[in-house]
Motif scaffolding. Structure first.
Motif, PDB file in Angstrom:
ATOM      1  N   UNK A  30      24.648  49.623  75.097  1.00 45.83           N
ATOM      2  CA  UNK A  30      24.341  48.239  75.658  1.00 45.83           C
ATOM      3  C   UNK A  30      23.095  47.726  75.615  1.00 45.83           C
ATOM      4  N   UNK A  31      23.149  46.309  75.522  1.00 41.37           N
ATOM      5  CA  UNK A  31      21.758  45.808  75.471  1.00 41.37           C
ATOM      6  C   UNK A  31      21.654  44.720  76.425  1.00 41.37           C
ATOM      7  N   UNK A  75      34.194  44.529  60.619  1.00 43.26           N
ATOM      8  CA  UNK A  75      34.210  45.568  59.859  1.00 43.26           C
ATOM      9  C   UNK A  75      34.815  46.770  60.547  1.00 43.26           C
ATOM     10  N   UNK A 133      28.112  40.131  64.032  1.00 40.59           N
ATOM     11  CA  UNK A 133      28.096  40.365  62.637  1.00 40.59           C
ATOM     12  C   UNK A 133      28.009  39.012  61.865  1.00 40.59           C
ATOM     13  N   UNK A 134      26.694  38.846  61.502  1.00 42.65           N
ATOM     14  CA  UNK A 134      26.183  37.523  60.881  1.00 42.65           C
ATOM     15  C   UNK A 134      27.171  37.503  59.538  1.00 42.65           C
ATOM     16  N   UNK A 135      27.656  36.235  59.166  1.00 39.20           N
ATOM     17  CA  UNK A 135      28.176  36.263  57.994  1.00 39.20           C
ATOM     18  C   UNK A 135      29.583  36.826  57.908  1.00 39.20           C
ATOM     19  N   UNK A 136      29.783  37.586  58.767  1.00 34.75           N
ATOM     20  CA  UNK A 136      31.338  38.201  59.016  1.00 34.75           C
ATOM     21  C   UNK A 136      32.174  37.791  60.083  1.00 34.75           C
ATOM     22  N   UNK A 186      25.870  32.288  59.111  1.00 32.67           N
ATOM     23  CA  UNK A 186      24.399  31.634  59.547  1.00 32.67           C
ATOM     24  C   UNK A 186      24.276  30.153  60.004  1.00 32.67           C
ATOM     25  N   UNK A 198      21.053  51.073  72.570  1.00 32.16           N
ATOM     26  CA  UNK A 198      21.607  49.590  72.324  1.00 32.16           C
ATOM     27  C   UNK A 198      22.195  49.779  70.901  1.00 32.16           C
ATOM     28  N   UNK A 199      21.799  48.800  70.141  1.00 32.07           N
ATOM     29  CA  UNK A 199      22.199  48.733  68.668  1.00 32.07           C
ATOM     30  C   UNK A 199      21.360  48.665  67.420  1.00 32.07           C
ATOM     31  N   UNK A 242      19.849  36.058  56.045  1.00 29.92           N
ATOM     32  CA  UNK A 242      20.830  35.916  55.170  1.00 29.92           C
ATOM     33  C   UNK A 242      21.770  37.017  54.894  1.00 29.92           C
ATOM     34  N   UNK A 243      21.746  38.054  55.686  1.00 28.87           N
ATOM     35  CA  UNK A 243      22.345  39.311  55.344  1.00 28.87           C
ATOM     36  C   UNK A 243      23.720  39.173  55.846  1.00 28.87           C
ATOM     37  N   UNK A 244      24.572  39.468  55.130  1.00 25.92           N
ATOM     38  CA  UNK A 244      26.196  39.845  55.401  1.00 25.92           C
ATOM     39  C   UNK A 244      26.143  40.982  56.139  1.00 25.92           C
ATOM     40  N   UNK A 245      26.326  41.079  57.475  1.00 22.65           N
ATOM     41  CA  UNK A 245      26.285  42.259  58.245  1.00 22.65           C
ATOM     42  C   UNK A 245      27.603  43.214  58.224  1.00 22.65           C
ATOM     43  N   UNK A 246      28.048  43.499  57.166  1.00 22.89           N
ATOM     44  CA  UNK A 246      29.121  44.327  57.133  1.00 22.89           C
ATOM     45  C   UNK A 246      28.823  45.733  56.727  1.00 22.89           C
ATOM     46  N   UNK A 247      27.535  46.266  57.217  1.00 23.93           N
ATOM     47  CA  UNK A 247      27.054  47.656  57.104  1.00 23.93           C
ATOM     48  C   UNK A 247      26.818  48.319  58.322  1.00 23.93           C
ATOM     49  N   UNK A 248      25.646  48.879  58.641  1.00 23.25           N
ATOM     50  CA  UNK A 248      25.503  49.515  59.814  1.00 23.25           C
ATOM     51  C   UNK A 248      24.442  49.135  60.974  1.00 23.25           C
ATOM     52  N   UNK A 249      23.990  47.945  60.556  1.00 17.40           N
ATOM     53  CA  UNK A 249      23.218  47.105  61.614  1.00 17.40           C
ATOM     54  C   UNK A 249      24.240  46.425  62.164  1.00 17.40           C
ATOM     55  N   UNK A 250      24.024  46.183  63.623  1.00 16.01           N
ATOM     56  CA  UNK A 250      25.122  45.527  64.440  1.00 16.01           C
ATOM     57  C   UNK A 250      24.642  44.123  65.122  1.00 16.01           C
ATOM     58  N   UNK A 251      23.278  44.081  64.987  1.00 23.34           N
ATOM     59  CA  UNK A 251      22.799  42.713  65.734  1.00 23.34           C
ATOM     60  C   UNK A 251      21.524  42.166  64.828  1.00 23.34           C
ATOM     61  N   UNK A 295      17.514  37.738  64.865  1.00 24.08           N
ATOM     62  CA  UNK A 295      17.425  36.242  65.346  1.00 24.08           C
ATOM     63  C   UNK A 295      18.246  35.974  66.625  1.00 24.08           C
ATOM     64  N   UNK A 296      19.196  37.067  66.645  1.00 20.23           N
ATOM     65  CA  UNK A 296      20.050  36.784  68.064  1.00 20.23           C
ATOM     66  C   UNK A 296      19.678  37.642  69.071  1.00 20.23           C
ATOM     67  N   UNK A 297      18.860  38.866  68.830  1.00 18.31           N
ATOM     68  CA  UNK A 297      18.666  39.696  69.999  1.00 18.31           C
ATOM     69  C   UNK A 297      17.221  39.071  70.495  1.00 18.31           C
TER      70      UNK A 297
END
Lengths: 323, 323, 323
Positions: free
Chosen positions: A47-48, A184, A284-287, A291, B74-75, B82-91, B94-96
């Motif tokens: 949690x954040x 994802x 998840x940006x761009x998912x 952006x 947290x995450x 510009x990352x397409x966040x379909x991997x292991x990073x969750x946030x 720019x948002x956090x």
């Protein structure tokens, strides 16, 4: 307010929203209210925003907040009644919760669903056992099926935005659309369930839900909303778009679609009444969201997340006044 | 002071040192300054002294400090634009970060380098994005290339020691030597870079850096110091020896030497002007520094670590006065 | 009180119990005592009750409590004198403890035994080095061989129960039985050692210990108690039964028995004088203790755990008064 587990614990949504906005205007106005009171924040999951905003809300009210990451700092809990505990769980909720109840004045808990056993998840077995055995008010920091602090924040944020753009919406009810978005990983239905439950209970919106086939949410939460598989149609003239992924409720916990055409874009925004875009974060940006939307002027997502403090503060305040 | 990321954020080093020593003499003299102010301490990496001293400094000023271990509680954060966040990073940061900026009055962050991509590390991509997106003052709790709270502590400790042994040094500038030491793991250049940057900016010392070939630090930090590969020569008549390992900057992140003859010993101390020995800790005993030095009377390492509180308190105080 | 490591640090057990019960009646009566004082709570191992109750006790006295999970949030510590630290440990207790001593007014530490090297565990090497190097009062939050905060809680809870049921016990000393119970993992002897040490030192009970062959505790702690392998005989007319598993002291750290007939049942309770049942928690349900006992009216286990706050508060108060 005795507990805060869902919208059913709220006597008057608008009064609670008003209280939250009053705290936003004056965060420390009731710092004496929580004097010598203590909240325990138990995290069975990451949690954040919820973690930070709840601590801040408690401190704003003069309470002491103690955070406990129960899995990593303490022991794995057992929730099965009658379990012969010769496995990996070290402590039963029946033994842990009453002690928490004696240590704290309010207990706040985050506990995610397994997404494996729908009946078990939807029985809210975990948080209900804390309520049963702790003997003090329990605040949900997101449970297996609901996330009421998020939904209260959402209503606060919508109310604020309406106040700021009254001319745009006029006297009509705002049109609010909850739209499914791709992701994802298989996510809980909590935020979507809870948003639907609150907007329906609030009753001050024209409320639509749109998602691909197979993604219907439980009717107990959606009842009252219009449901459609046609996203474009749903977005037409929308004032607020709530973007969220969830895994299937019917084929429980499964990902049935990763169709990128469901991702909200600037192109789709043109269908709306210059709608404000919301999301509970993390995103998840761009998912889930592009952006261009997240960094654009229609997003009120940062405001929404910031309002988490005032939602929590209003809830804690209500509970403090009842104990 | 707006941010505290490097010595460049400090208008007057001596004034800041004086302020820190005043807090050391009277820790609670300004407990009203931080009233209803809140610092968020974000850890992307482990920390002991920095973690504890920053919390203590904040509390001494009457602030509330909230610690958040972002990876484990947290995450995982994404930092690529510009990352397409379909991997292991969750946030995405720019948002956090903007939300942190709304939750807190000051944000303090620890974020280590990868030691894999020099250009990326030296761009300070991570902490700079927090600065960019948080919109509130940011304090470095050690970043990819610098550790300014440590360096401020070091200057405070040197200043204190000079005060206590003025007769030994006389009116001349003290001779300060930063010496490389062996280690079993590839370490960041942060502490060494930062120490060099601060001692050069301070300007009140005769400053030498000594290390094996291939271990030159970035010139932007060392400019002004004498650099030599001959440790014995460097140590001659030294008043202060700062011992520290770092991995290679040129062959980025690599260990080029484990030569134990670079470990400071009592024998080598004889070359010096009964020099005080410093280290930022944690220290690998009998690898970086021998027991005889660490347990001997020349070490001012415990004092140095204890001064971390006053360094942090002086910095937070400066920032509080500007917001 | 200088340190709180065992019953030997307590001048008058009954006075300390009385103090704890006074805090229970009036938790915030001495909130000025800890003003501007700070306790560091160091965890080398998991903890729930001890972690929470110590923080609460400190806050009740107006102290600031800072929690530090040293392994996960900081660095692995080295405890060997003269170690060449080229392995996995990053910082020596000789370097870390003095700094803690400068940062805090009181240091509280949890450090479990290895259960591999009896001599090392029973030398209390870890906590003793903190005492040696920190230079401030040290409170055990459970060490390799003892758990004094638990035992003080136990005496408080027994004293409270005697007060409530004086008629049942009459003027005679209560009969207290410490009974071994089965478990699935090898556990430390700490709680059992400590309970024996305290009940013997307290001197106000008829004290028996019962366990299977091979489970004798160290004589330094049990001296004064009657020891028997016949559980039924031990339970006869007991007023209090303390249930606890421990691994073998003789065949150090081993599990010699998993005999389920040692688990306390309602049937066995009939042998007793309607005995109150105690356990330090966490408890493996239906392995160490049956549901029927834990959920029954003879259990005073929740009360016992709740009293942890008052035990800690009494101890911190005594230490605060001495510094």
């Amino acid at each position: 307010m005795k507990n805060f587990l869902s919208v059913h614990d709220v006597a008057d949504i608008n009064a609670l929203v008003k209280k939250a906005l009053a705290y936003k205007a004056s965060p420390f106005s009731e710092k004496a209210l929580g004097q010598n009171k203590r909240i325990g924040c138990l995290f069975l999951n990451p949690s954040m925003r919820t973690r930070l905003s709840t601590q801040i809300a408690a401190q704003n009210l003069g309470m002491e907040a103690i955070v406990f990451n129960i899995g990593s700092e303490g022991w794995a809990l057992e929730f099965e009644d009658g379990a012969i505990m010769n496995g990996t769980t070290v402590e039963h909720v029946k033994d842990a919760a009453p002690i928490m109840g004696n240590y704290f004045d309010i207990l706040a808990i985050r506990t995610f669903p397994s997404l494996k056993d729908r009946e078990e998840d939807y029985s809210e077995k975990y948080i209900r056992q804390f309520v049963k055995y702790a003997g003090i008010p329990v605040v949900s920091l997101e449970s297996a099926t609901l996330h009421p602090l998020q939904s209260l924040t959402d209503v606060i944020t919508i109310q604020e935005a309406i106040g700021n753009q009254q001319s745009a919406i006029g006297n009509a009810k705002p049109k609010i659309v909850l739209t499914w978005a791709p992701h994802v990983k298989p996510l809980p239905q909590c935020v979507a369930n809870s948003f639907a439950q609150w907007i329906n209970a609030w009753g001050e919106a024209d409320f639509l839900i749109t998602h691909p086939e197979g993604y219907d949410l439980a009717e107990e939460f959606t009842r009252g909303a219009t449901i459609t598989h046609n996203q474009d149609e749903a977005l037409e003239n929308a004032d607020f778009i709530y973007v969220k992924n969830w895994s299937s409720y019917q084929q429980y916990g499964q990902i049935l679609s990763t169709d990128q055409s469901w991702m909200l874009t600037s192109e789709k925004l043109k269908l709306t009444n210059n709608a404000k875009v919301m999301h509970c974060l993390p995103v998840r940006r761009n998912v889930e969201l592009s952006d261009e939307i997240l960094d654009g002027t229609n997003s009120i997502i940062t405001k929404e997340a910031s309002n988490r403090v005032w939602a929590a503060q209003a809830v804690l305040s209500e509970i403090l006044q009842s104990i």
